[in-house]
Scaffold this motif. Sequence first.
Motif, PDB file in Angstrom:
ATOM      1  N   LEU A   1       1.081  -1.028  -0.049  1.00 18.40           N
ATOM      2  CA  LEU A   1       0.087  -0.066   0.075  1.00 18.40           C
ATOM      3  C   LEU A   1       0.924   1.319   0.020  1.00 18.40           C
ATOM      4  N   VAL A   2       0.404   2.068  -0.949  1.00 23.27           N
ATOM      5  CA  VAL A   2       1.578   3.361  -0.934  1.00 23.27           C
ATOM      6  C   VAL A   2       0.456   4.342  -0.788  1.00 23.27           C
ATOM      7  N   ASN A   3       0.351   5.295   0.130  1.00 26.58           N
ATOM      8  CA  ASN A   3      -0.490   6.289   0.443  1.00 26.58           C
ATOM      9  C   ASN A   3       0.028   7.453  -0.167  1.00 26.58           C
ATOM     10  N   ASN A   4      -0.188   7.892  -1.420  1.00 30.43           N
ATOM     11  CA  ASN A   4       0.363   9.063  -2.250  1.00 30.43           C
ATOM     12  C   ASN A   4      -0.736  10.021  -2.341  1.00 30.43           C
ATOM     13  N   ALA A   5      -1.879   9.830  -2.204  1.00 34.96           N
ATOM     14  CA  ALA A   5      -2.812  10.663  -2.461  1.00 34.96           C
ATOM     15  C   ALA A   5      -2.793  12.136  -1.445  1.00 34.96           C
ATOM     16  N   GLY A   6      -2.629  13.119  -1.867  1.00 40.24           N
ATOM     17  CA  GLY A   6      -2.637  14.279  -0.825  1.00 40.24           C
ATOM     18  C   GLY A   6      -2.991  15.566  -1.594  1.00 40.24           C
ATOM     19  N   ILE A   7      -3.142  16.679  -0.999  1.00 39.60           N
ATOM     20  CA  ILE A   7      -3.416  18.115  -1.385  1.00 39.60           C
ATOM     21  C   ILE A   7      -2.700  19.071  -0.605  1.00 39.60           C
ATOM     22  N   CYS A   8      -2.290  20.115  -1.170  1.00 35.05           N
ATOM     23  CA  CYS A   8      -1.542  21.213  -0.388  1.00 35.05           C
ATOM     24  C   CYS A   8      -2.411  22.465  -0.851  1.00 35.05           C
ATOM     25  N   THR A   9      -2.938  23.116   0.321  1.00 31.90           N
ATOM     26  CA  THR A   9      -3.471  24.597   0.042  1.00 31.90           C
ATOM     27  C   THR A   9      -2.894  25.509   0.948  1.00 31.90           C
ATOM     28  N   ALA A  10      -2.393  26.656   0.468  1.00 29.55           N
ATOM     29  CA  ALA A  10      -1.939  27.617   1.266  1.00 29.55           C
ATOM     30  C   ALA A  10      -3.022  28.438   2.074  1.00 29.55           C
ATOM     31  N   SER A  11      -2.686  28.530   3.309  1.00 26.52           N
ATOM     32  CA  SER A  11      -3.658  29.636   4.024  1.00 26.52           C
ATOM     33  C   SER A  11      -2.713  30.065   5.267  1.00 26.52           C
ATOM     34  N   THR A  12      -3.427  31.030   5.840  1.00 23.54           N
ATOM     35  CA  THR A  12      -2.937  31.248   7.420  1.00 23.54           C
ATOM     36  C   THR A  12      -3.841  31.188   8.308  1.00 23.54           C
ATOM     37  N   ILE A  13      -3.595  30.762   9.487  1.00 23.06           N
ATOM     38  CA  ILE A  13      -4.553  30.777  10.512  1.00 23.06           C
ATOM     39  C   ILE A  13      -5.109  31.940  10.972  1.00 23.06           C
ATOM     40  N   VAL A  14      -4.534  32.974  11.071  1.00 29.07           N
ATOM     41  CA  VAL A  14      -5.243  34.409  11.228  1.00 29.07           C
ATOM     42  C   VAL A  14      -5.854  34.751   9.954  1.00 29.07           C
ATOM     43  N   SER A  15      -7.047  34.504   9.313  1.00 25.14           N
ATOM     44  CA  SER A  15      -7.553  34.918   8.241  1.00 25.14           C
ATOM     45  C   SER A  15      -9.214  34.928   8.134  1.00 25.14           C
ATOM     46  N   THR A  16      -9.319  35.464   7.229  1.00 23.94           N
ATOM     47  CA  THR A  16     -11.127  35.507   6.921  1.00 23.94           C
ATOM     48  C   THR A  16     -11.399  34.405   6.628  1.00 23.94           C
ATOM     49  N   GLU A  17     -10.811  33.283   5.898  1.00 25.44           N
ATOM     50  CA  GLU A  17     -11.257  32.270   5.369  1.00 25.44           C
ATOM     51  C   GLU A  17     -11.852  31.194   6.351  1.00 25.44           C
TER      52      GLU A  17
ATOM     53  N   LEU B   1      -3.986  13.092   5.974  1.00 26.05           N
ATOM     54  CA  LEU B   1      -3.526  12.178   7.089  1.00 26.05           C
ATOM     55  C   LEU B   1      -4.955  11.218   7.339  1.00 26.05           C
ATOM     56  N   VAL B   2      -6.321  11.747   7.387  1.00 28.03           N
ATOM     57  CA  VAL B   2      -7.215  10.652   7.802  1.00 28.03           C
ATOM     58  C   VAL B   2      -7.342   9.857   6.698  1.00 28.03           C
ATOM     59  N   GLY B   3      -6.997  10.329   5.457  1.00 27.72           N
ATOM     60  CA  GLY B   3      -6.983   9.498   4.141  1.00 27.72           C
ATOM     61  C   GLY B   3      -6.103   8.331   4.302  1.00 27.72           C
ATOM     62  N   ALA B   4      -4.790   8.489   4.680  1.00 24.08           N
ATOM     63  CA  ALA B   4      -3.893   7.539   4.753  1.00 24.08           C
ATOM     64  C   ALA B   4      -4.317   6.504   5.795  1.00 24.08           C
ATOM     65  N   TYR B   5      -4.670   7.025   6.903  1.00 26.35           N
ATOM     66  CA  TYR B   5      -5.360   6.089   8.015  1.00 26.35           C
ATOM     67  C   TYR B   5      -6.439   5.228   7.743  1.00 26.35           C
ATOM     68  N   ASN B   6      -7.323   5.806   6.940  1.00 27.29           N
ATOM     69  CA  ASN B   6      -8.464   5.091   6.221  1.00 27.29           C
ATOM     70  C   ASN B   6      -7.992   3.883   5.375  1.00 27.29           C
ATOM     71  N   CYS B   7      -6.936   4.285   4.532  1.00 27.56           N
ATOM     72  CA  CYS B   7      -6.508   3.042   3.622  1.00 27.56           C
ATOM     73  C   CYS B   7      -5.513   2.110   4.462  1.00 27.56           C
TER      74      CYS B   7
ATOM     75  N   ILE C   1       3.540  -1.144   3.828  1.00 28.98           N
ATOM     76  CA  ILE C   1       2.864   0.214   3.712  1.00 28.98           C
ATOM     77  C   ILE C   1       3.821   1.220   3.718  1.00 28.98           C
ATOM     78  N   VAL C   2       3.810   1.968   2.788  1.00 32.44           N
ATOM     79  CA  VAL C   2       4.652   3.354   2.500  1.00 32.44           C
ATOM     80  C   VAL C   2       3.866   4.695   2.353  1.00 32.44           C
ATOM     81  N   ASN C   3       4.161   5.370   3.275  1.00 33.29           N
ATOM     82  CA  ASN C   3       3.249   6.653   3.406  1.00 33.29           C
ATOM     83  C   ASN C   3       3.998   7.751   2.943  1.00 33.29           C
ATOM     84  N   VAL C   4       3.509   8.593   1.877  1.00 35.36           N
ATOM     85  CA  VAL C   4       4.239   9.810   1.240  1.00 35.36           C
ATOM     86  C   VAL C   4       4.107  10.920   2.227  1.00 35.36           C
ATOM     87  N   SER C   5       5.267  11.319   2.913  1.00 36.50           N
ATOM     88  CA  SER C   5       5.250  12.722   3.884  1.00 36.50           C
ATOM     89  C   SER C   5       5.806  13.550   3.167  1.00 36.50           C
TER      90      SER C   5
END
Length: 259
Positions: free
Chosen positions: A87-103, A116-122, A138-142
């Motif tokens: 099992l290779v847990n490669n699925a991932g996304i990277c979204t830029a954001s700051t903690i103090v923001s209006t988002e 993280l949760v996705g890798a755990y599920n697999c 099992i190989v996790n892509v960190s």
Amino acid sequence: MELDSKFALVTGGGSGLGRAVCLRLAELGAGVAVGYLSRSEVAEKTAEEIRAFGGTAQAVKIDVRDYAEVTEAVQGLVREHKSIDILVNNAGICTASTIVSTESTDGWNDVIQTNLVGAYNCIKACALPMMLQRSGAIVNVSSILGLVGKGGLSAYCASKAGLSGLTASLAAEFAMHGVRVNAVAPGLSGGTGMIQEFPQDQLEIIVNERIPLQRPAEPEEIAEAVVFLAREGSSYMTGQTMVVDGGLTSVIRGMAKTR
């Protein structure tokens, strides 16, 4: 070939690093399930590449955030191929954001749920079949950003740091069942989402002044590390996060301020 009779599931396997991992596993004889979420045509193209040189491959839709969907997909693969050995847990996304923001927090949570949760599920879905056969890798892509951090990418950094912790913990939990768990932490690579979040001027400084090898990695170079951890040649390795970054983190640590 070394991985004849083995079957592998690679999440996010259609492009970039995932594609390189799928191709390398297939070259060594493994059958491969190319996991995807929405880009079915990309995953199918990778599967077709493998079948073209005589390998066994299929595209499989898996939303790693949904444990029920992951379980159903894994059970189907086990019925069809008799086992999941890698099992290779490669699925991932990277979204830029700051903690103090209006988002809203939705984007932050989605990164954690995917990476993280996705890798755990697999892992949870694949663990029992592996334990029953008393073997599995099992190989996790960190990422190196799980080790050193970067402002504005807190969700990504936290998710990747979490993967390294998950790797160490589950390695201890699974060892008695013959299942190994390791991780690879790439640096700047064409196969990871992290590189897309760096402005071009920052990227040039990092490549030219911070990375001793003075270039990003090719996806195939990271894939070699991932596949090594799935092979018998790494049979005494478990619980490890292997850094593959051209020397970047060694330089970053050396630049740390002392008091």
